[in-house]
Every structure is written in structure tokens, then in C-alpha cells.
Design a protein around this motif. Structure first.
Motif, short mmCIF file in Angstrom:
data_model
loop_
_atom_site.label_atom_id
_atom_site.label_comp_id
_atom_site.label_asym_id
_atom_site.label_seq_id
_atom_site.Cartn_x
_atom_site.Cartn_y
_atom_site.Cartn_z
N TYR A 49 42.62 45.50 41.53
CA TYR A 49 41.96 45.57 42.99
C TYR A 49 41.56 46.85 43.31
CZ TYR A 49 42.70 40.33 43.33
OH TYR A 49 42.78 39.07 43.11
N LYS A 95 37.80 42.61 42.86
CA LYS A 95 38.39 42.51 41.77
C LYS A 95 37.65 43.07 40.76
CE LYS A 95 38.60 38.17 40.45
NZ LYS A 95 39.01 36.95 40.29
N LYS A 128 38.25 43.01 36.11
CA LYS A 128 39.26 42.35 35.24
C LYS A 128 38.85 43.55 34.09
CE LYS A 128 38.89 37.78 35.40
NZ LYS A 128 38.40 36.16 34.71
N VAL A 173 45.95 36.83 46.97
CA VAL A 173 44.39 36.55 46.90
C VAL A 173 44.43 34.97 46.58
CG1 VAL A 173 42.14 37.04 45.82
CG2 VAL A 173 43.74 38.75 46.60
N ARG A 174 45.10 34.63 45.26
CA ARG A 174 45.08 33.51 44.67
C ARG A 174 45.30 32.43 45.75
NH1 ARG A 174 47.27 34.34 38.71
NH2 ARG A 174 45.50 35.24 37.77
N PRO A 200 35.99 39.21 46.85
CA PRO A 200 36.93 37.96 47.05
C PRO A 200 35.76 36.91 47.52
CG PRO A 200 37.61 39.69 48.43
CD PRO A 200 36.39 40.27 48.14
N GLU A 254 43.67 41.41 36.11
CA GLU A 254 43.05 41.65 37.13
C GLU A 254 43.51 42.82 38.18
OE1 GLU A 254 43.02 37.90 39.46
OE2 GLU A 254 41.67 36.88 38.01
N VAL A 271 47.72 40.03 43.59
CA VAL A 271 47.16 38.90 42.90
C VAL A 271 47.55 37.61 43.34
CG1 VAL A 271 46.87 37.73 40.63
CG2 VAL A 271 46.84 40.32 40.61
#
Length: 768
Positions: free
Chosen positions: A515, A498, A500, A738-739, A534, A513, A735
Motif C-alpha cells: 500500500y 494498492k 501489486k 483492508v480485506r 480501495p 500487495e 492487508v
């Protein structure tokens, strides 16, 4: 009501027989595909299909005087070039000159009714003529004195024309897309070089060897035969010099005097006709009193019969077709490749789109109808199409005016053709095919875009030069398909992290964000950016190719090897005796230093970015199941598989068939095979993982079983979920995936002591 109950009972029985779950997740069905495919009005489809067969119906009613003027100029201009070229190409094909005129007339006449390109001019071309010459040579060598060259050439046109017509009528034109532009360019360049070299002996008057042998042999024999150069060289070299001189002077004058560029263009266009006329007059003046029993000091064209001499049904001998069988594929391929490449090129340049299937129909009809005129195979010509485009052509009707020019030549000028020196014809051919040779700049572009295609280009050129056109075209086709399969079988992919990023303008500042690969290329991403991996125990991988049987095994190895390198085994086997360890993991040798991997996290989740996956097949789903099983054996517990950006309902259906996406995967699933070659119907199947039975692991604590509810749902403004809630492990974007994976990891870790959490999750992750 009874019917509905019967259907429900039948469906329930079918699910029981197939061992399907009682509450299946809704997926797209084959009936949906059949319904959508058949949801067409057959009458409307038939009318549309017939209208597409004759594109002329779409524009002929709007024909006007302005279009007529442009077509008339372009048609006459092309005719002035076509007449000498077509006779030259017929001689290149080892046929009498008049057969080139027959092919020219049919090509330009028939094409205008089926064309989707206004620029393309159909007729004899150099590469096809060379191929016909080689086919005639092959057949007559195998069956001497059985069939003449014209009959062989007409049969080739008949059979290959019908083959191309069938491809177009059944709308199979998409197969042409499997041959890339560099491969076609390499084939055209190699063929042009071979043709030009083969014409040099005729240009110099050198005889005594086969000028249609392999290119390198012709070069050697020509050098050996230089002392035998005849007077023909005076006509041939002079003609070639003036062809290039006129072109060079006109191009230079157009740049220096742009006001008269149109005038210089037409002067340049007429250079072929001008040079042939001058050489013909010179040959007549020199040879008219020097003939002895029909022989002259230089080789001249000789008698060209007036008009169409062979109109009627073609004579097609089945035995001849059998003799031609091995040569017909290459003739068909050349008809298709050269024409489609040329028509696409001019459509791109002039801002319109061609219909490949319709163009194939046009080529097929041209060659099948042409056999009634004793024509030999014809296809699109690059040089004449370029001339037609630059002359201001407006519609395909220009071909009719070109055909009128050919008729005038056939019925009114054949007596003057008698004195054309063949050395001059060789000069015209060499000058024409030189435009087919790729420029160094173009070849360098192939290298910059794709080095592999650059190699294919060179392979095509070299194989044709040192072998034959037939072997050369097969070489570039096979090499191109191998290159395509190689890209599918060895796809690119990357493990992601990731970053930002912040974007700011005058009125808005936001962060988000994204990737990127954990080890990004410096040529793509700034290497100074800090890529955050991650959470420990989560693997994030992006596919960059469809997930299919050629690459399923290598992708399985990539994921499993990376997991074993970056995570620790779920169960410590160091205390087990050799007899209790799995046969395929006997452990380190006695006395060997064992690496301490206690600092590595346990594998808990795999996130797969499917944004680049357009298709998936059964073998790939089986490979994904195998990957899941291997990773769960390694982790000694369930591993969640999250999928981001599944764009196709058929991919969703396939993954659900493998028990992915719905939360019942892995330890809680009985799906182990979807592509069983030999199903296990009886006998014991080894289901141990690290010395423990599969059933023991499935009955373990609740934190080892994946949940169907671990889902960070994404909703639209109207409150509807973007992704169906019955598939909690399919996510709308990366996103969210991954969350969700990290959220599931946090829930597991929350059951442990705070010290354990501090040790495994809060610890600063190291950059992979």
C-alpha cells in the motif's frame, strides 16, 4: 471463596457506577505497569546505581602497561596545550590567569573517576569563559563594587554545578535530547565568531571600547580604532601567522611523508606551547630594559601567583545568588550542551557509547569540588578532546598525567608567565575557537537533511552576532522546540491505495500487495505505477506521527473533508425545506447549480494504519469518536472503523475505551465522550442526524448495524490467533484490515439486487 465473591461484587458495582459493559474486553491495566515497574530487586538496583556512579571500578583492575604508555603520552601532550589555553581563557573570562590553571587541575583530576568517555578533557573553554565574562559584567553593573570577579565566577560554578549534578543523579539526562545537533552547532559557531572578533582588538593592541559588547559593535569599533594600532600587533599577528603556518606545513608534510605522520602530528600539537615560548622570550628581550614604573611598551601578562592561593570552603553569598539568578540558566545549559555534544561525538567516532547521566554527574562534581580551589566553570573542550583522542589515549587516567603537568606549571613556571604578551594570548584564543566554526560543507548538509534546522542554525549564529550568547542560546532552544511541536501538530499522512508487486530471483517468484499513497511522490515511488484505490466506500489512511492532542483536530478535518469529497451523503436532503435542514448545513443558495454526486459511493468503512503511531491520548480518542460521529451522520448509517498494526497495548486500551475495535462502535454505542470538559448531566442533547433521531437509526435494519464477527482472523502455525478474537476490528497488518473492510462491504452489498451490485462495486474504480 468469600473474598472472591466480594471482589466480584465490588467489580460489578464499580462497572455499574461507571456505566461500563458487563463483559469488558481484557486490556492492559495500570496495575500491570506498576507491577512491572516495581518488579526489581532494590538491593541489586542500589548496588548497580552505585557502581554506575564510579565507572572507573569497571576497568581499573584490568589496567596494564600498554594503556599506561598511551595515557602518559596523551596526558603530557594535552598538558602542553592546556596550560597556555587555560590562562588565555581565564583572561577571556576577565579573571586573573591563575584561575584558568585552577579550573584545569580540578577538571582533569576529578573527571577520570566519573568518566564514561576516554577522550574528553574537562577544563576552561572559550564559550563558557565568554559567558562568565558577561555574567561578571552584568552583576558588577547592577551591583558595583560589591563582589569581585573571582567570587562571582566561583558562585556560578557552585550553583550551576549542583544543578547539573542533580540532573545527573535523578537520571534526567534525556532532556538534553530535545536540543538537536544543528542548534548546538549554530550556538557554537556564533559564540566562536563572537569570541574571535572580541580578541582582535587585543591582538592589534587597540583599546578604548568594550570588547565584550555585541559582535557587530566590536567589528565597527575595531575598524574605527585601526589607526590606533600599537606594537602589540607585531607579537599578536606574528603569533597567529605561525600557529596556522605550523599547522598547515605539518598537515601537508603528513600527507607527503605518511611514514613520519606521527612525528608531524606531535610537532603540530606543540605549536601553541612553541609560539607562546617564542613570544615570551621576544617580549622579555624587548621589554626588560624598557619598563617605566611597571609599564612596558606592550601589554604583558604580569605576575601569576605560585601554587593554589585560595584552597578552602567557597564563600557563597545568598545575595549574590539572587543577583545571578537570571544568568544561571544559560550557564547551566552551556555546561550541559557543550560537554554532552563533545562526549557523544568522540564516542561515536571511537566506537563506544557514553552515559549522558553519568557525564552530567562528572560535570556537576567537577564544578562543585572546583569551588574549593577557587575554580570557575569548566566543561568539555572540543580542541583538547580531539588532541587527546589523536594522541592515542587509552583510558580516562590520562587526566591524572595532565593534572601533574598543570601542577608543574603552577609551582615551577609561574615566574616565566610574567612576560607572556597578551597579544599572543589573543592569538592562541582566536586559533583555538576557529575550530568551533562549522564548515560550509557541514552547514550545507543541514540544508539537505532538514531546511528548517538549517534556518535554526542561521538564527542561532545571527542572534549571537547581533545580540548576546544568552539570547542566542535561548533562541535556538525555543526554535528547536517549536520545530518539534510543529512536526507533531502538523503531521504527515497519506490516503493509500494498492499496488501489486512481483519479486523474482533464480529459484522463487512471488507477488504480493503493498500500500502506497494514492498520489505518490515521484522521488519516492515510481510515478508510472498504477495505484488501485480501495473498494468504493472504503477509505484507507496512514498516520505518520503519534496521535496526540496537538494534531487530533487536523487529522479529524483531513478524514472528514476527504470523505465528503469522495463519497455521497447517505440521505438526500435536497427535498427538505430550509426549516427542516440542520443549522450548520443550510444547503445551496437559491438558483445555485448543485453538483450531482449520485455517481459517488456511500461511505462504509475507514481503515486506519497505526503502524506509525507510538502513543495516543485522551483528546485524540475523543477526536476519533467525533470523526466517527461526523462520518456516520454524513453516511446516514454505521461506518466501520478498522485498525491495522496496533503495536502498543496502551493504544489498544485507549481505543477500546472509545468503543473502537470491538464492533460496538458508532450507531450501537453510547460512547460519545471520553474527554468531556463539562459533562451533560441533564437537559436535552441534540442527537439528530440529517433530521432523524439517533434512536431511530439505531433501531434500523440489520445491515446498518456493525457486527462483532466481521473478522478475517490470522493464525500462527501453532493455531493461535495473532490478534485477540474479542477485538474483531483490530488487525495484525494492513492487508488483513483492508480485506476485512471490503469483506464487510461485500456482505452489505450482497443483500441488494444484482443490478445494484453491478452499479456500485463491479464498476471500474476511478483513480483518486
Amino acid at each position: 471463596m468469600a473474598a472472591k465473591d466480594t471482589r466480584d461484587k465490588a467489580a460489578k458495582l464499580a462497572r455499574k457506577i461507571l456505566k461500563l459493559p458487563e463483559d469488558p474486553v481484557p486490556v492492559i491495566s495500570t496495575f500491570d505497569w506498576i507491577r512491572d515497574s516495581l518488579n526489581v530487586n532494590l538491593l541489586t538496583f542500589a548496588v548497580s546505581y552505585l557502581r554506575r556512579l564510579f565507572p572507573i571500578l569497571g576497568w581499573i583492575t584490568r589496567y596494564n602497561l600498554t594503556w599506561l604508555t598511551g595515557d602518559l603520552i596523551a596526558g603530557i601532550t594535552v598538558a602542553l596545550v592546556l596550560v597556555p589555553q587555560s590562562m588565555s581563557y581565564a583572561i577571556l573570562a576577565t579573571l586573573p590567569a591563575q584561575y584558568g590553571l585552577y579550573s584545569s587541575f580540578v577538571g582533569v583530576t576529578v573527571y577520570c573517576f566519573f568518566a564514561t568517555s576516554k577522550d574528553v578533557s574537562i577544563g576552561p573553554v572559550a564559550v563558557m569563559s565568554l559567558t562568565v565574562a558577561q555574567i561578571i559584567k552584568h552583576v558588577q553593573h547592577a551591583h558595583p563594587n560589591e563582589w569581585g570577579g573571582p567570587q562571582i565566577a566561583t558562585t556560578v560554578a557552585f550553583v550551576s554545578g549542583f544543578a547539573v549534578l542533580a540532573i545527573g543523579l535523578f537520571r534526567f539526562g534525556w532532556i538534553i535530547e530535545f536540543i538537536p545537533a544543528p542548534a548546538v552547532s549554530g550556538f557554537m559557531t556564533g559564540s566562536a565568531i563572537t569570541i574571535a572578533v572580541g580578541q582582535v582588538p587585543g591582538l592589534m593592541g587597540i583599546t578604548g571600547f568594550d570588547t565584550r559588547a555585541a559582535c557587530y559593535k566590536v567589528i565597527i569599533n575595531t575598524l574605527k580604532g585601526l589607526p590606533g594600532t600599537k606594537l602589540d600587533a607585531a607579537f599578536g599577528l606574528t603569533g597567529l601567522f605561525f600557529l596556522y603556518a605550523i599547522r598547515f606545513v605539518c598537515d601537508l608534510s603528513s600527507k607527503k611523508f605518511p611514514r613520519y605522520s606521527r612525528v608531524f602530528f606531535f610537532i603540530s600539537v606543540l605549536r601553541n606551547a612553541f609560539v607562546v615560548i617564542v613570544l615570551t622570550i621576544a617580549a622579555w628581550l624587548y621589554c626588560r630594559h624598557r619598563g617605566v614604573k611597571g609599564k612596558y611598551p606592550i601589554k604583558i601578562l604580569g605576575t601569576v601567583p605560585r601554587g593554589f592561593q585560595h584552597i578552602g570552603a567557597p564563600t557563597i553569598d545568598p545575595r549574590l545568588i539572587n543577583a545571578l539568578a537570571s544568568e544561571l540558566p544559560v550557564a547551566t545549559i552551556i555546561l550541559v550542551l557543550e560537554h554532552i555534544a563533545i562526549s557523544k561525538s568522540f564516542g561515536r567516532i571511537n566506537g563506544y557509547k557514553i552515559d549522558p547521566n553519568q557525564e552530567l554527574i562528572a560535570i556537576g562534581v567537577t564544578n562543585t569540588v572546583g569551588t574549593c580551589f577557587a575554580a570557575y566553570p569548566a566543561t568539555g573542550s572540543f580542541s583538547r578532546s580531539a588532541l587527546k583522542s589523536k594522541s592515542g589515549v587509552r583510558t580516562p587516567i590520562a587526566g591524572i598525567f595532565t593534572a601533574i603537568g598543570v601542577i608543574v606549571a603552577l609551582y615551577g613556571l609561574t615566574s616565566t608567565f610574567y612576560w607572556i604578551p597578551t597579544a599572543g594570548i589573543s592569538a592562541v584564543i582566536i586559533h583555538a575557537v576557529a575550530d568551533l566554526v562549522a564548515s560550509p560543507r557541514q552547514v550545507y548538509t543541514y540544508w539537505r537533511v532538514s531546511p528548517l534546522e538549517f534556518v535554526i542554525w542561521w538564527a542561532g549564529v545571527l542572534v549571537i552576532i547581533f545580540s548576546t550568547v544568552e539570547i542566542g542560546i535561548y533562541t535556538v532552544i525555543v526554535a528547536s522546540l517549536a520545530n518539534l511541536l510543529l512536526r507533531v501538530a502538523r503531521p504527515r499522512g497519506a490516503f493509500l491505495g494498492k499496488v501489486k508487486v512481483h519479486s523474482q530471483n533464480d529459484s522463487l517468484s512471488e507477488s504480493r500487495e503493498v500500500y502506497v499513497p494514492l498520489n505518490p511522490s515521484a522521488n519516492v515511488v515510481n510515478p508510472d505505477l498504477q495505484v488501485i484505490p480501495p473498494a468504493p466506500g472504503v477509505i484507507l489512511y496512514r498516520f505518520e506521527e503519534s496521535y496526540l492532542y496537538p494534531n487530533s483536530s487536523i487529522l479529524n478535518s483531513i478524514l472528514v473533508d476527504y470523505a465528503k469529497a469522495t463519497t455521497r451523503r447517505g440521505r438526500d436532503l435536497s427535498g427538505l425545506s430550509p426549516g427542516d435542514r440542520p443549522w450548520n448545513d443550510p444547503g445551496p443558495r437559491k438558483g445555485a447549480v448543485v453538483e450531482d454526486d449520485s455517481h459517488k459511493p456511500l461511505l462504509r468503512a475507514v481503515v486506519l494504519d497505526f503502524s506509525g503511531v507510538a502513543n495516543i491520548d485522551t483528546t485524540a480518542v475523543q477526536g476519533l469518536i467525533d470523526t466517527r460521529d461526523e462520518l456516520e451522520r454524513w453516511a446516514d448509517g454505521p461506518v466501520e472503523f478498522h485498525f491495522a498494526t496496533v503495536l502498543s497495548p496502551w493504544i489498544r486500551r485507549a481505543l477500546i475505551a472509545g468503543n473502537f475495535g470491538i464492533g460496538n462502535a458508532g450507531f450501537a454505542s453510547n460512547v460519545r465522550e471520553v474527554a468531556a470538559i463539562v459533562p451533560y448531566r441533564d437537559g436535552h442533547r441534540d442527537e439528530t442526524i440529517g433530521g432523524r433521531e439517533q434512536s431511530d437509526l439505531e433501531s434500523g435494519s440489520a445491515d446498518k448495524r456493525p457486527s462483532r464477527s466481521r473478522k478475517t482472523a490470522v493464525y500462527g502455525e501453532d493455531g493461535a490467533a495473532l490478534v485477540p478474537l474479542d477485538t474483531p476490528f483490530f488487525h495484525f497488518d494492513l492487508v488483513g484490515a483492508v480485506r476485512a473492510a471490503e469483506s464487510g462491504l461485500m456482505r452489505r452489498l450482497s443483500r441488494r439486487s444484482s443490478a445494484s451490485v453491478e452499479d456500485e462495486f463491479v464498476r471500474e474504480p476511478s483513480k483518486n
